[in-house]
Design a protein around this motif. Sequence first.
Motif, mmCIF file in Angstrom:
data_model
loop_
_atom_site.group_PDB
_atom_site.id
_atom_site.type_symbol
_atom_site.label_atom_id
_atom_site.label_comp_id
_atom_site.label_asym_id
_atom_site.label_seq_id
_atom_site.Cartn_x
_atom_site.Cartn_y
_atom_site.Cartn_z
ATOM 1 N N GLY A 252 50.435 51.895 15.139
ATOM 2 C CA GLY A 252 49.674 53.066 15.548
ATOM 3 C C GLY A 252 48.622 52.710 16.578
ATOM 4 N N GLU A 253 47.667 53.635 16.773
ATOM 5 C CA GLU A 253 46.551 53.423 17.687
ATOM 6 C C GLU A 253 45.325 53.004 16.878
ATOM 7 N N LEU A 254 44.836 51.823 17.155
ATOM 8 C CA LEU A 254 43.695 51.261 16.436
ATOM 9 C C LEU A 254 42.482 51.295 17.351
ATOM 10 N N ARG A 255 41.345 51.772 16.827
ATOM 11 C CA ARG A 255 40.139 51.967 17.635
ATOM 12 C C ARG A 255 39.031 51.055 17.126
ATOM 13 N N LEU A 256 38.313 50.439 18.057
ATOM 14 C CA LEU A 256 37.225 49.518 17.738
ATOM 15 C C LEU A 256 35.913 50.288 17.636
ATOM 16 N N SER A 257 35.128 49.936 16.631
ATOM 17 C CA SER A 257 33.790 50.515 16.479
ATOM 18 C C SER A 257 32.835 49.408 16.021
ATOM 19 N N PRO A 258 31.537 49.519 16.369
ATOM 20 C CA PRO A 258 30.905 50.598 17.157
ATOM 21 C C PRO A 258 31.183 50.426 18.638
ATOM 22 N N GLU A 259 30.747 51.423 19.415
ATOM 23 C CA GLU A 259 30.964 51.417 20.850
ATOM 24 C C GLU A 259 29.682 51.107 21.605
ATOM 25 N N ALA A 260 28.709 50.478 20.905
ATOM 26 C CA ALA A 260 27.458 50.064 21.534
ATOM 27 C C ALA A 260 26.884 48.902 20.743
ATOM 28 N N ILE A 261 26.069 48.109 21.425
ATOM 29 C CA ILE A 261 25.416 46.956 20.802
ATOM 30 C C ILE A 261 23.917 47.209 20.796
ATOM 31 N N LYS A 262 23.317 47.300 19.626
ATOM 32 C CA LYS A 262 21.867 47.365 19.499
ATOM 33 C C LYS A 262 21.377 45.936 19.352
ATOM 34 N N VAL A 263 20.682 45.447 20.396
ATOM 35 C CA VAL A 263 20.397 44.020 20.492
ATOM 36 C C VAL A 263 19.553 43.543 19.327
ATOM 37 N N TYR A 264 18.527 44.295 18.976
ATOM 38 C CA TYR A 264 17.642 43.922 17.862
ATOM 39 C C TYR A 264 17.602 45.098 16.886
ATOM 40 N N PRO A 265 18.437 45.117 15.898
ATOM 41 C CA PRO A 265 18.529 46.286 15.004
ATOM 42 C C PRO A 265 17.239 46.590 14.263
ATOM 43 N N ASP A 266 16.408 45.579 14.032
ATOM 44 C CA ASP A 266 15.174 45.818 13.265
ATOM 45 C C ASP A 266 14.048 46.386 14.120
ATOM 46 N N ALA A 267 14.214 46.408 15.425
ATOM 47 C CA ALA A 267 13.155 46.890 16.315
ATOM 48 C C ALA A 267 13.486 48.301 16.796
ATOM 49 N N ALA A 268 12.442 49.149 16.808
ATOM 50 C CA ALA A 268 12.659 50.539 17.223
ATOM 51 C C ALA A 268 12.921 50.647 18.717
ATOM 52 N N ASP A 269 12.329 49.732 19.532
ATOM 53 C CA ASP A 269 12.503 49.788 20.983
ATOM 54 C C ASP A 269 13.598 48.843 21.468
ATOM 55 N N SER A 270 14.572 48.539 20.599
ATOM 56 C CA SER A 270 15.633 47.611 20.966
ATOM 57 C C SER A 270 16.537 48.215 22.027
ATOM 58 N N PRO A 271 16.944 47.432 23.028
ATOM 59 C CA PRO A 271 17.921 47.946 23.998
ATOM 60 C C PRO A 271 19.251 48.252 23.310
ATOM 61 N N VAL A 272 19.857 49.343 23.714
ATOM 62 C CA VAL A 272 21.166 49.740 23.199
ATOM 63 C C VAL A 272 22.142 49.680 24.366
ATOM 64 N N LEU A 273 23.125 48.790 24.265
ATOM 65 C CA LEU A 273 24.055 48.553 25.364
ATOM 66 C C LEU A 273 25.405 49.171 25.029
ATOM 67 N N PRO A 274 25.790 50.230 25.720
ATOM 68 C CA PRO A 274 27.091 50.861 25.439
ATOM 69 C C PRO A 274 28.244 50.000 25.939
ATOM 70 N N ILE A 275 29.372 50.143 25.283
ATOM 71 C CA ILE A 275 30.602 49.438 25.633
ATOM 72 C C ILE A 275 31.708 50.482 25.737
ATOM 73 N N MET A 276 32.555 50.317 26.711
ATOM 74 C CA MET A 276 33.654 51.264 26.870
ATOM 75 C C MET A 276 34.559 51.219 25.642
ATOM 76 N N PRO A 277 35.093 52.336 25.220
ATOM 77 C CA PRO A 277 35.947 52.376 24.024
ATOM 78 C C PRO A 277 37.155 51.445 24.158
ATOM 79 N N VAL A 278 37.500 50.818 23.045
ATOM 80 C CA VAL A 278 38.643 49.896 22.980
ATOM 81 C C VAL A 278 39.660 50.484 22.016
ATOM 82 N N THR A 279 40.839 50.749 22.512
ATOM 83 C CA THR A 279 41.924 51.283 21.693
ATOM 84 C C THR A 279 43.171 50.429 21.912
ATOM 85 N N LEU A 280 43.816 50.009 20.830
ATOM 86 C CA LEU A 280 45.024 49.189 20.890
ATOM 87 C C LEU A 280 46.206 49.993 20.384
#
Length: 433
Positions: free
Chosen positions: A96-124
């Motif tokens: 079937g079609e398998l989808r990768l998640s999440p589609e973004a990387i929160k660099v420092y999850p414990d920090a409120a002002d952490s950069p959030v870097l989106p990633i293009m969706p990955v589907t196999l």
Amino acid sequence: MAGQADDWQASLELRPAGDAAAPPPAVLVPKQSLVMKVTVWMPEQVNWNPRYPQWDMPGATILPLLMLTPTVQRDGGQSTQRGATQNYLLTPLAEGELRLSPEAIKVYPDAADSPVLPIMPVTLRVALPAGALPLSGFLPASGLEAEQHFYLVSGDRPPQEVAREALSQLRLQTGQMLERRISIQALGLPASQIPAVQPRQDAAIQRESQAADLNDYGDFTGGKRTERWFYAPGDQETQSLGDVSIRWYDLGSREFRTANLEGGQIHAVVDKRAAGEIPLSWHERLRLLSARQWLTGLAGAVLLLAVAIVLCRGGGRLLWRTARKWRQRIATAERFLFLAAYSQIALWGTGSPRAWRACQRWMMRTGAAGMVDPAGVLREWGKAKYGPSRESGMPGRWRVQNEFVRLRAVFKKTATTGRRRHGLPNLSGLQGD
């Protein structure tokens, strides 16, 4: 595939396992592993590493790989960026079609002002090729090597390799075993996904299996599975080692291939006469008995004993008389009477009627039959040995116990030397001690 937030960027790359230059195919087959390379680019002055998310893809496994060089650098024009890289092994296990998640990387999850870097969706897209075996026995690989070896195992000696062509001349004797070792090395496939093989018409008495992933300086290349079968002399003088056929799917040519490993025949030499002439000791025979046989034998012995007692004329009465005689003999023994008196004094004290009666029985057994008043004897003991007591007319229990031990020693000495037996010395003798 990349994402950007100010001076931060994130990139994700996919490539077939074991081949860094080839692009991922448009359609994968189940168990075809990919290496997922995730890199987070950050300003050079940042001196701590980001935290990667817990990747999830339903129908696939994602495992982190060991990274020998986790950080890199690049020149972004006006500034230099530092990159932190982490590789993962992605193995689809369903169609079937398998989808990768999440589609973004929160660099420092414990920090409120952490950069959030989106990633293009990955589907196999994953599909099982036509003519494939069931998924459990499907073996895709970019390359496969299968080989076998035979070893003769004799006691504590090192295994001796035997050529397959020489198996027919081998005579397997008692105490020897033949090991057949088959190794399967598949490129681009984890060792845990290599199916087990089983020789046809095989009479192995034991089987062992090992699996390990192959790495080249921290980069995953494939897996290796080793199967071991052991053969020993049995009831048949000739044993057949079946052929092994390994059907696998070539990811390069998209065709099925078969690797064949030929078996052979071995001959066993069993000296049955020698085995019958070696007697087993009684403890060896007992060790061979199982727990059920033990219980069955014990129950049978108890049943036979009960039947013998019932059938024997007067057997029950004789048993009862014997038990009563032994009980009377034990109850009138001097040692038993002494222990009873000693225990009664320790439990109830010297003023207890129970202690008096126990002391009287022991005195009568030791020859002091005239001392029928143990309470009076104990009082006289206390006065003669320790003097009058204002608090109590009876001596302490520990003193009386010690005195009983000393008097019993005197009794045993006079009984063994043949002199006049007596249990208690004169009271005047106590005063002189």
